[in-house]
Design an enzyme around this catalytic site. Structure first.
Site, PDB file in Angstrom:
ATOM      1  N   ALA A   1       9.076  38.669  62.687  1.00 40.73           N
ATOM      2  CA  ALA A   1       9.881  39.243  63.759  1.00 40.73           C
ATOM      3  C   ALA A   1       9.645  38.571  65.101  1.00 40.73           C
ATOM      4  O   ALA A   1      10.553  38.482  65.930  1.00 40.73           O
ATOM      5  CB  ALA A   1       9.600  40.740  63.876  1.00 40.73           C
TER       6      ALA A   1
ATOM      7  N   PRO B   1      15.267  43.072  69.061  1.00 35.26           N
ATOM      8  CA  PRO B   1      14.097  43.955  69.031  1.00 35.26           C
ATOM      9  C   PRO B   1      13.418  43.922  67.668  1.00 35.26           C
ATOM     10  O   PRO B   1      14.072  43.762  66.633  1.00 35.26           O
ATOM     11  CB  PRO B   1      14.685  45.340  69.327  1.00 35.26           C
ATOM     12  CG  PRO B   1      16.118  45.240  68.911  1.00 35.26           C
ATOM     13  CD  PRO B   1      16.531  43.820  69.206  1.00 35.26           C
ATOM     14  N   ASP B   2      12.091  44.051  67.675  1.00 35.47           N
ATOM     15  CA  ASP B   2      11.382  44.106  66.402  1.00 35.47           C
ATOM     16  C   ASP B   2      11.313  45.558  65.925  1.00 35.47           C
ATOM     17  O   ASP B   2      11.942  46.445  66.489  1.00 35.47           O
ATOM     18  CB  ASP B   2      10.003  43.470  66.508  1.00 35.47           C
ATOM     19  CG  ASP B   2       9.080  44.234  67.455  1.00 35.47           C
ATOM     20  OD1 ASP B   2       9.482  45.290  67.975  1.00 35.47           O
ATOM     21  OD2 ASP B   2       7.948  43.781  67.666  1.00 35.47           O
ATOM     22  N   PHE B   3      10.551  45.794  64.898  1.00 38.62           N
ATOM     23  CA  PHE B   3      10.488  47.129  64.310  1.00 38.62           C
ATOM     24  C   PHE B   3       9.249  47.905  64.744  1.00 38.62           C
ATOM     25  O   PHE B   3       9.342  49.078  65.087  1.00 38.62           O
ATOM     26  CB  PHE B   3      10.495  47.023  62.772  1.00 38.62           C
ATOM     27  CG  PHE B   3      11.848  46.727  62.197  1.00 38.62           C
ATOM     28  CD1 PHE B   3      12.549  47.686  61.494  1.00 38.62           C
ATOM     29  CD2 PHE B   3      12.434  45.480  62.351  1.00 38.62           C
ATOM     30  CE1 PHE B   3      13.802  47.434  60.959  1.00 38.62           C
ATOM     31  CE2 PHE B   3      13.683  45.203  61.821  1.00 38.62           C
ATOM     32  CZ  PHE B   3      14.364  46.179  61.121  1.00 38.62           C
ATOM     33  N   ARG B   4       8.086  47.247  64.743  1.00 38.14           N
ATOM     34  CA  ARG B   4       6.843  47.999  64.805  1.00 38.14           C
ATOM     35  C   ARG B   4       6.071  47.910  66.118  1.00 38.14           C
ATOM     36  O   ARG B   4       5.021  48.522  66.245  1.00 38.14           O
ATOM     37  CB  ARG B   4       5.914  47.553  63.660  1.00 38.14           C
ATOM     38  CG  ARG B   4       6.471  47.920  62.288  1.00 38.14           C
ATOM     39  CD  ARG B   4       5.599  47.402  61.169  1.00 38.14           C
ATOM     40  NE  ARG B   4       6.056  47.891  59.883  1.00 38.14           N
ATOM     41  CZ  ARG B   4       7.076  47.404  59.206  1.00 38.14           C
ATOM     42  NH1 ARG B   4       7.740  46.381  59.700  1.00 38.14           N
ATOM     43  NH2 ARG B   4       7.439  47.918  58.060  1.00 38.14           N
TER      44      ARG B   4
ATOM     45  N   GLN C   1      11.037  36.498  57.136  1.00 40.01           N
ATOM     46  CA  GLN C   1      11.112  37.935  56.884  1.00 40.01           C
ATOM     47  C   GLN C   1      12.278  38.562  57.658  1.00 40.01           C
ATOM     48  O   GLN C   1      12.539  39.756  57.513  1.00 40.01           O
ATOM     49  CB  GLN C   1       9.803  38.610  57.299  1.00 40.01           C
ATOM     50  CG  GLN C   1       8.602  38.184  56.460  1.00 40.01           C
ATOM     51  CD  GLN C   1       7.303  38.710  57.025  1.00 40.01           C
ATOM     52  OE1 GLN C   1       6.789  38.202  58.017  1.00 40.01           O
ATOM     53  NE2 GLN C   1       6.764  39.738  56.408  1.00 40.01           N
ATOM     54  N   ASN C   2      12.940  37.775  58.484  1.00 40.74           N
ATOM     55  CA  ASN C   2      14.013  38.280  59.335  1.00 40.74           C
ATOM     56  C   ASN C   2      15.356  38.260  58.598  1.00 40.74           C
ATOM     57  O   ASN C   2      15.582  37.432  57.719  1.00 40.74           O
ATOM     58  CB  ASN C   2      14.103  37.463  60.620  1.00 40.74           C
ATOM     59  CG  ASN C   2      12.808  37.520  61.404  1.00 40.74           C
ATOM     60  OD1 ASN C   2      12.130  38.545  61.417  1.00 40.74           O
ATOM     61  ND2 ASN C   2      12.439  36.414  62.043  1.00 40.74           N
TER      62      ASN C   2
ATOM     63  N   ASP D   1      18.411  38.189  60.373  1.00 39.67           N
ATOM     64  CA  ASP D   1      19.438  37.888  61.375  1.00 39.67           C
ATOM     65  C   ASP D   1      20.226  36.615  61.119  1.00 39.67           C
ATOM     66  O   ASP D   1      21.220  36.342  61.801  1.00 39.67           O
ATOM     67  CB  ASP D   1      18.804  37.806  62.769  1.00 39.67           C
ATOM     68  CG  ASP D   1      17.543  36.958  62.776  1.00 39.67           C
ATOM     69  OD1 ASP D   1      17.598  35.790  62.346  1.00 39.67           O
ATOM     70  OD2 ASP D   1      16.492  37.467  63.215  1.00 39.67           O
TER      71      ASP D   1
ATOM     72  N   HIS E   1      14.077  39.168  52.987  1.00 39.91           N
ATOM     73  CA  HIS E   1      14.642  40.516  53.117  1.00 39.91           C
ATOM     74  C   HIS E   1      16.166  40.499  53.222  1.00 39.91           C
ATOM     75  O   HIS E   1      16.772  41.488  53.656  1.00 39.91           O
ATOM     76  CB  HIS E   1      14.020  41.216  54.321  1.00 39.91           C
ATOM     77  CG  HIS E   1      12.539  41.417  54.193  1.00 39.91           C
ATOM     78  ND1 HIS E   1      11.680  41.401  55.266  1.00 39.91           N
ATOM     79  CD2 HIS E   1      11.760  41.607  53.096  1.00 39.91           C
ATOM     80  CE1 HIS E   1      10.444  41.588  54.852  1.00 39.91           C
ATOM     81  NE2 HIS E   1      10.469  41.709  53.530  1.00 39.91           N
TER      82      HIS E   1
ATOM     83  N   CYS F   1      30.911  44.014  48.190  1.00 40.53           N
ATOM     84  CA  CYS F   1      31.448  45.254  47.641  1.00 40.53           C
ATOM     85  C   CYS F   1      30.556  45.697  46.485  1.00 40.53           C
ATOM     86  O   CYS F   1      30.223  44.892  45.604  1.00 40.53           O
ATOM     87  CB  CYS F   1      32.879  45.031  47.161  1.00 40.53           C
ATOM     88  SG  CYS F   1      33.562  46.434  46.235  1.00 40.53           S
TER      89      CYS F   1
ATOM     90  N   CYS G   1      36.235  47.589  50.543  1.00 37.55           N
ATOM     91  CA  CYS G   1      36.822  46.382  49.958  1.00 37.55           C
ATOM     92  C   CYS G   1      38.288  46.635  49.629  1.00 37.55           C
ATOM     93  O   CYS G   1      38.763  47.778  49.595  1.00 37.55           O
ATOM     94  CB  CYS G   1      36.043  46.030  48.699  1.00 37.55           C
ATOM     95  SG  CYS G   1      36.671  44.632  47.755  1.00 37.55           S
TER      96      CYS G   1
ATOM     97  N   CYS H   1      39.441  46.507  46.859  1.00 36.81           N
ATOM     98  CA  CYS H   1      39.459  47.266  45.605  1.00 36.81           C
ATOM     99  C   CYS H   1      39.124  48.736  45.825  1.00 36.81           C
ATOM    100  O   CYS H   1      39.211  49.546  44.894  1.00 36.81           O
ATOM    101  CB  CYS H   1      38.482  46.657  44.596  1.00 36.81           C
ATOM    102  SG  CYS H   1      36.741  47.055  44.919  1.00 36.81           S
TER     103      CYS H   1
ATOM    104  N   SER I   1       2.685  39.696  61.824  1.00 37.62           N
ATOM    105  CA  SER I   1       1.365  40.327  61.763  1.00 37.62           C
ATOM    106  C   SER I   1       0.745  40.192  60.383  1.00 37.62           C
ATOM    107  O   SER I   1      -0.415  40.564  60.188  1.00 37.62           O
ATOM    108  CB  SER I   1       1.492  41.820  62.113  1.00 37.62           C
ATOM    109  OG  SER I   1       2.306  42.487  61.160  1.00 37.62           O
TER     110      SER I   1
ATOM    111  N   ASN J   1       0.796  33.093  67.056  1.00 33.45           N
ATOM    112  CA  ASN J   1       1.128  34.488  67.316  1.00 33.45           C
ATOM    113  C   ASN J   1       0.611  34.863  68.706  1.00 33.45           C
ATOM    114  O   ASN J   1      -0.366  34.278  69.189  1.00 33.45           O
ATOM    115  CB  ASN J   1       0.475  35.395  66.271  1.00 33.45           C
ATOM    116  CG  ASN J   1       1.179  36.721  66.126  1.00 33.45           C
ATOM    117  OD1 ASN J   1       2.387  36.776  65.895  1.00 33.45           O
ATOM    118  ND2 ASN J   1       0.443  37.813  66.262  1.00 33.45           N
TER     119      ASN J   1
END
Length: 245
Positions: A25, A34-37, A105-106, A108, A123, A131, A152, A154, A193, A215
């Site tokens: 991230a 923005p990151d998650f943690r 791991q991103n 985007d 991920h 669909c 979709c 369908c 991390s 990091n």
């Protein structure tokens, strides 16, 4: 070893080739995503349900409209940003034959947007959507512009091709990333991390001779690293590139 010596060492490792870049991230936050943690990350904000629940497989199917509303606001913001120097340098070094693969791991899609070809998105990616009935593919903008639940032609619901909580990682992607890491001479681990498994366990299969950690904060894995540099991923890689010129 001072900071200048560390950057010089990184530059020489890149120059010899056989590099794999493994990013988290912290690579994308430098583009404004923005990151998650972190303290101000996605998980620190107040919602009707915990973000971990809203980004789960079960929530997608039981509360599809709520999932997509949250996903559109919190996740698809990445469609409005551009690749940063870290993304662009990975693409440049791949084109020069120095970098063999990117493992990220991103979700985007910024490494691909920057021009990288051999990218393993552990991920998944917001750029891919399918669909759930017929498998037809749709771009991310279709999801963002849809009113209500995107469907979709369908009639099936269109689901983002990202790994939600409760879903396994794609085996082909994981295996490809593992092969690349095992074969690398240098593994640059940046902006992560190393706390999310099974992705974090991939450094255990690294078969080369130079494990590099970049990091902002200190990590427990530094005890295993051959080179550690604290700072912005984009700035560190940019400084290493300058020494190559």
């Amino acid at each position: 070893m001072n900071d200048n010596e560390r950057i010089k060492k990184l530059s020489s490792l890149i120059d010899r080739g056989g590099v794999v870049f493994f990013g988290g991230a912290g690579v994308s936050t430098e583009s404004g995503i923005p990151d998650f943690r972190s303290e101000n990350g996605l998980y620190s904000r107040k919602y009707d349900h915990p973000p971990e629940e809203m980004l789960s497989h079960g929530f997608f199917f039981s509360h599809t409209r709520e999932f997509l509303e949250f996903y559109g606001k919190a996740i698809l913001c990445c469609l409005d940003v551009s690749p940063n120097p870290a993304h662009r340098l990975c693409a440049k070094w791949e084109k020069e034959g120095l970098l063999d693969a990117v493992v990220t791991q991103n979700i985007d899609g910024l490494h691909t947007a920057a021009g990288s070809k051999n990218v393993f998105e552990l991920h998944g990616s917001v750029m891919r959507n399918r669909c759930i009935e017929c498998g037809r593919k749709y771009p991310a903008e279709y999801i963002r512009k849809s009113e209500g639940i995107p469907r979709c032609a369908c009639g099936g619901i269109i689901k983002p091709d990202v790994v939600l909580y409760g879903e396994p990682l794609d085996g082909e992607t994981v295996n490809g990333a593992a092969r690349a890491i095992a074969a690398a001479k240098t593994l640059i681990v940046a902006g992560t991390s190393l706390s999310v498994y099974p992705a974090a366990g991939m450094i255990d299969i690294f078969g080369g001779d130079a494990l590099v950690l970049i990091n902002r904060q200190s990590l427990a894995a530094e005890a295993r690293a051959d080179l550690t540099i604290h700072g912005s991923v984009g700035e560190v890689l940019s400084e290493a590139e300058k020494l190559r010129q």
